[in-house]
Design an enzyme around this catalytic site. Structure first.
Site, PDB file in Angstrom:
ATOM      1  N   HIS A  57       0.853  -1.191   0.000  1.00 13.31           N
ATOM      2  CA  HIS A  57       0.000   0.000   0.000  1.00 13.31           C
ATOM      3  C   HIS A  57       0.889   1.242   0.000  1.00 13.31           C
ATOM      4  O   HIS A  57       1.331   1.701   1.044  1.00 13.31           O
ATOM      5  CB  HIS A  57      -0.908  -0.054   1.238  1.00 13.31           C
ATOM      6  CG  HIS A  57      -1.993   0.967   1.239  1.00 13.31           C
ATOM      7  ND1 HIS A  57      -3.162   0.804   1.939  1.00 13.31           N
ATOM      8  CD2 HIS A  57      -2.097   2.169   0.638  1.00 13.31           C
ATOM      9  CE1 HIS A  57      -3.940   1.855   1.758  1.00 13.31           C
ATOM     10  NE2 HIS A  57      -3.311   2.705   0.978  1.00 13.31           N
ATOM     11  N   HIS A  59       1.383   5.030  -2.322  1.00 16.14           N
ATOM     12  CA  HIS A  59       0.860   5.922  -3.367  1.00 16.14           C
ATOM     13  C   HIS A  59       1.951   6.681  -4.097  1.00 16.14           C
ATOM     14  O   HIS A  59       1.716   7.198  -5.189  1.00 16.14           O
ATOM     15  CB  HIS A  59      -0.117   6.933  -2.762  1.00 16.14           C
ATOM     16  CG  HIS A  59      -1.350   6.321  -2.197  1.00 16.14           C
ATOM     17  ND1 HIS A  59      -2.403   5.916  -2.982  1.00 16.14           N
ATOM     18  CD2 HIS A  59      -1.704   6.005  -0.918  1.00 16.14           C
ATOM     19  CE1 HIS A  59      -3.361   5.404  -2.209  1.00 16.14           C
ATOM     20  NE2 HIS A  59      -2.951   5.431  -0.961  1.00 16.14           N
ATOM     21  N   ARG A 226     -19.976  -2.655  22.489  1.00 15.43           N
ATOM     22  CA  ARG A 226     -21.234  -3.303  22.097  1.00 15.43           C
ATOM     23  C   ARG A 226     -21.425  -3.307  20.590  1.00 15.43           C
ATOM     24  O   ARG A 226     -22.348  -3.934  20.089  1.00 15.43           O
ATOM     25  CB  ARG A 226     -22.424  -2.601  22.782  1.00 15.43           C
ATOM     26  CG  ARG A 226     -22.589  -3.024  24.246  1.00 15.43           C
ATOM     27  CD  ARG A 226     -23.845  -2.458  24.879  1.00 15.43           C
ATOM     28  NE  ARG A 226     -23.761  -1.022  25.044  1.00 15.43           N
ATOM     29  CZ  ARG A 226     -23.216  -0.407  26.105  1.00 15.43           C
ATOM     30  NH1 ARG A 226     -22.726  -1.124  27.099  1.00 15.43           N
ATOM     31  NH2 ARG A 226     -23.173   0.901  26.175  1.00 15.43           N
ATOM     32  N   ASP A 247       3.668   4.542  11.898  1.00 15.97           N
ATOM     33  CA  ASP A 247       4.460   5.771  11.830  1.00 15.97           C
ATOM     34  C   ASP A 247       4.346   6.612  13.096  1.00 15.97           C
ATOM     35  O   ASP A 247       4.906   7.705  13.166  1.00 15.97           O
ATOM     36  CB  ASP A 247       4.065   6.616  10.599  1.00 15.97           C
ATOM     37  CG  ASP A 247       2.621   7.118  10.663  1.00 15.97           C
ATOM     38  OD1 ASP A 247       1.865   6.673  11.555  1.00 15.97           O
ATOM     39  OD2 ASP A 247       2.248   7.946   9.818  1.00 15.97           O
ATOM     40  N   GLY A 248       3.590   6.119  14.092  1.00 12.74           N
ATOM     41  CA  GLY A 248       3.422   6.885  15.314  1.00 12.74           C
ATOM     42  C   GLY A 248       2.405   8.006  15.184  1.00 12.74           C
ATOM     43  O   GLY A 248       2.165   8.734  16.139  1.00 12.74           O
ATOM     44  N   HIS A 250      -0.616   7.657  12.512  1.00 13.71           N
ATOM     45  CA  HIS A 250      -1.885   7.022  12.133  1.00 13.71           C
ATOM     46  C   HIS A 250      -2.421   6.109  13.223  1.00 13.71           C
ATOM     47  O   HIS A 250      -3.625   5.855  13.297  1.00 13.71           O
ATOM     48  CB  HIS A 250      -1.722   6.221  10.832  1.00 13.71           C
ATOM     49  CG  HIS A 250      -1.654   7.071   9.611  1.00 13.71           C
ATOM     50  ND1 HIS A 250      -0.535   7.782   9.267  1.00 13.71           N
ATOM     51  CD2 HIS A 250      -2.574   7.347   8.660  1.00 13.71           C
ATOM     52  CE1 HIS A 250      -0.775   8.454   8.152  1.00 13.71           C
ATOM     53  NE2 HIS A 250      -1.999   8.203   7.767  1.00 13.71           N
ATOM     54  N   ASP A 273       1.651   3.455   3.032  1.00 19.54           N
ATOM     55  CA  ASP A 273       0.627   4.423   2.584  1.00 19.54           C
ATOM     56  C   ASP A 273       1.316   5.747   2.220  1.00 19.54           C
ATOM     57  O   ASP A 273       0.723   6.816   2.333  1.00 19.54           O
ATOM     58  CB  ASP A 273      -0.446   4.632   3.671  1.00 19.54           C
ATOM     59  CG  ASP A 273      -1.771   5.172   3.105  1.00 19.54           C
ATOM     60  OD1 ASP A 273      -1.908   5.266   1.863  1.00 19.54           O
ATOM     61  OD2 ASP A 273      -2.652   5.524   3.897  1.00 19.54           O
ATOM     62  N   LEU A 307      -6.105  12.870   7.817  1.00 27.20           N
ATOM     63  CA  LEU A 307      -4.764  12.433   7.435  1.00 27.20           C
ATOM     64  C   LEU A 307      -4.818  12.031   5.964  1.00 27.20           C
ATOM     65  O   LEU A 307      -5.826  11.493   5.491  1.00 27.20           O
ATOM     66  CB  LEU A 307      -4.324  11.246   8.283  1.00 27.20           C
ATOM     67  CG  LEU A 307      -3.942  11.563   9.739  1.00 27.20           C
ATOM     68  CD1 LEU A 307      -3.812  10.274  10.538  1.00 27.20           C
ATOM     69  CD2 LEU A 307      -2.641  12.354   9.791  1.00 27.20           C
ATOM     70  N   GLY A 309      -2.527   9.952   3.781  1.00 25.54           N
ATOM     71  CA  GLY A 309      -1.350   9.128   3.555  1.00 25.54           C
ATOM     72  C   GLY A 309      -0.241   9.532   4.510  1.00 25.54           C
ATOM     73  O   GLY A 309      -0.464  10.263   5.487  1.00 25.54           O
TER      74      GLY A 309
HETATM   75 FE    FE Z   1      -6.753   4.853   2.337  1.00 27.11          FE
END
Ligand code: FE
Length: 379
Positions: A57, A59, A226, A247-248, A250, A273, A307, A309
């Protein structure tokens, strides 16, 4: 021929002071310490020899986005991430007009056929959307979200055979279950992401063949005691491999720890990402046509606070989980073998004779010494 000595991480454990011999594009031999070997070219001492990282993943990086859909952009991204330990990757698209996605598939198909020797190997494409939930777009452009279109999938897989390797969708949308079944039949990883599904809907999707969750906890229904949501299903269903952006930013470190403790060692997958800003300065960028601002290395939509990426690289994700307390071999599985397993590639993600000569050489302090892909130095 390249002969390397170091602490070698193999599927069966660490060979301390072992020797790896690369010959051409393959790993020819993996030997224990003391075994007679041709002269050692690179002695890492207490350093490590790991399988190259596999990023499902990503980009972009170094100013380029896979949505640029040019061979030069693909090569720039592959080279940038190659310098940071990635030897195989999926070009990840954004939710965009179909013609823009078509262009990426065409560019990726041409790039793979040309077998570029530069940087990381492109394994194929990860389509992130456009079949996602408008309730959880994150940095995806909601204007281009559409319900699952089996006819598009058919067109893509016929025009570009075996280029699509992963498709991220919201499993609760109409037609998603049929699409998941078709993806499973085609051997394409069906992944849940940008989704408003309930726990039950996600379990039903796994019954249909869904096998992965995209950037777990981000852009999905959260865990409530729940209403366990998508996050609760991912944590508890062993059929679903979990992607994590370590990455600390996300994920709080405690949540990465939760993932390492709940997912078994073979179904947690580190991803970047990463966007075009990875490797560059703070400032304004674009992500698949969306305006993004990067401040202190954190990318967010310029209009809004989502956020957008990351600027992460695989070596930094790897170091992050080691700092959390994972051993180097444990972290290595998360960075290489687990993604290779999801992609059904037994020729990558492990140091064993006959496998691709994709290796990352690290000092004992986890600094990159060199990276080989197909036996050629790419860093
Ligand atoms: Fe995404």
């Amino acid at each position: 021929m390249t002969v390397i000595r170091g602490n070698i991480v193999t599927p069966d454990g660490v060979l301390e002071g072992g020797i790896v011999r690369l010959e051409g594009a393959r790993i020819a031999e993996v030997l224990e310490a003391g075994a007679p070997a041709a002269s050692v070219e690179l002695d890492l001492g207490d350093g490590w020899v790991l399988p190259g990282f596999v990023d499902m993943h990503c980009h972009g990086g170094s100013g380029c986005d896979f949505m640029d859909a040019t061979g030069e952009a693909l090569a720039t991204i592959a080279e940038f991430h190659g310098r940071h330990g990635t030897t195989s990757m999926l070009a990840t698209t954004m939710t965009a007009p179909k013609a823009a996605i078509d262009a990426v598939l065409r560019a990726a198909s041409d790039y793979i056929a040309a077998a570029s020797p530069r940087g990381a190997r492109l394994l194929g494409v990860h389509l992130e959307g456009p079949f996602i939930s408008p309730k959880w777009p994150g940095a995806q452009n909601p204007d281009f979200i559409v319900p699952p279109r089996l006819d598009w999938l058919r067109e893509w897989t016929e025009a570009y055979p075996s280029v699509v390797k992963q498709l991220t969708l919201a499993p609760e949308t109409e037609g998603a279950i049929e699409m998941i079944r078709e993806l499973a039949r085609l051997g394409i990883v069906a992944a849940a992401g940008h989704t408003d599904a309930t726990y039950d809907e996600l379990v039903r999707a796994a019954d249909a063949g869904l096998s992965q969750a995209v950037h777990t906890f981000n852009a999905m229904t959260p865990l409530h005691h729940r209403k366990p949501g998508v996050a609760g299903a991912v944590l508890t269903d062993p059929r679903i491999a979990a992607e994590a952006i370590a990455d600390g930013v996300h994920l709080h470190p405690a949540v990465v720890k939760l993932l390492t403790q709940t997912k078994t060692a073979d179904n947690l997958i580190l991803i970047t990402d990463a966007i075009s800003a990875a490797g560059l300065e703070d400032g304004p960028y674009s992500l698949g046509g969306q305006e993004v601002t990067v401040k202190d290395g954190v990318a967010r939509l310029t209009h809004g606070d989502s956020l957008a990426g990351s600027t992460l690289t695989m070596i930094d994700a790897f170091r992050f989980v080691v700092r959390l307390g994972l051993s180097v071999p444990e972290a290595s599985r998360l960075a290489s073998a687990n993604a290779a397993k999801q992609l059904r590639r037994d020729d990558i993600g492990a140091i064993r004779p006959g496998a691709a000569a994709d290796v990352v050489l690290l000092t004992a302090d986890l600094d990159i010494v060199r990276v080989y892909r197909d036996g050629a130095a790419i860093a």
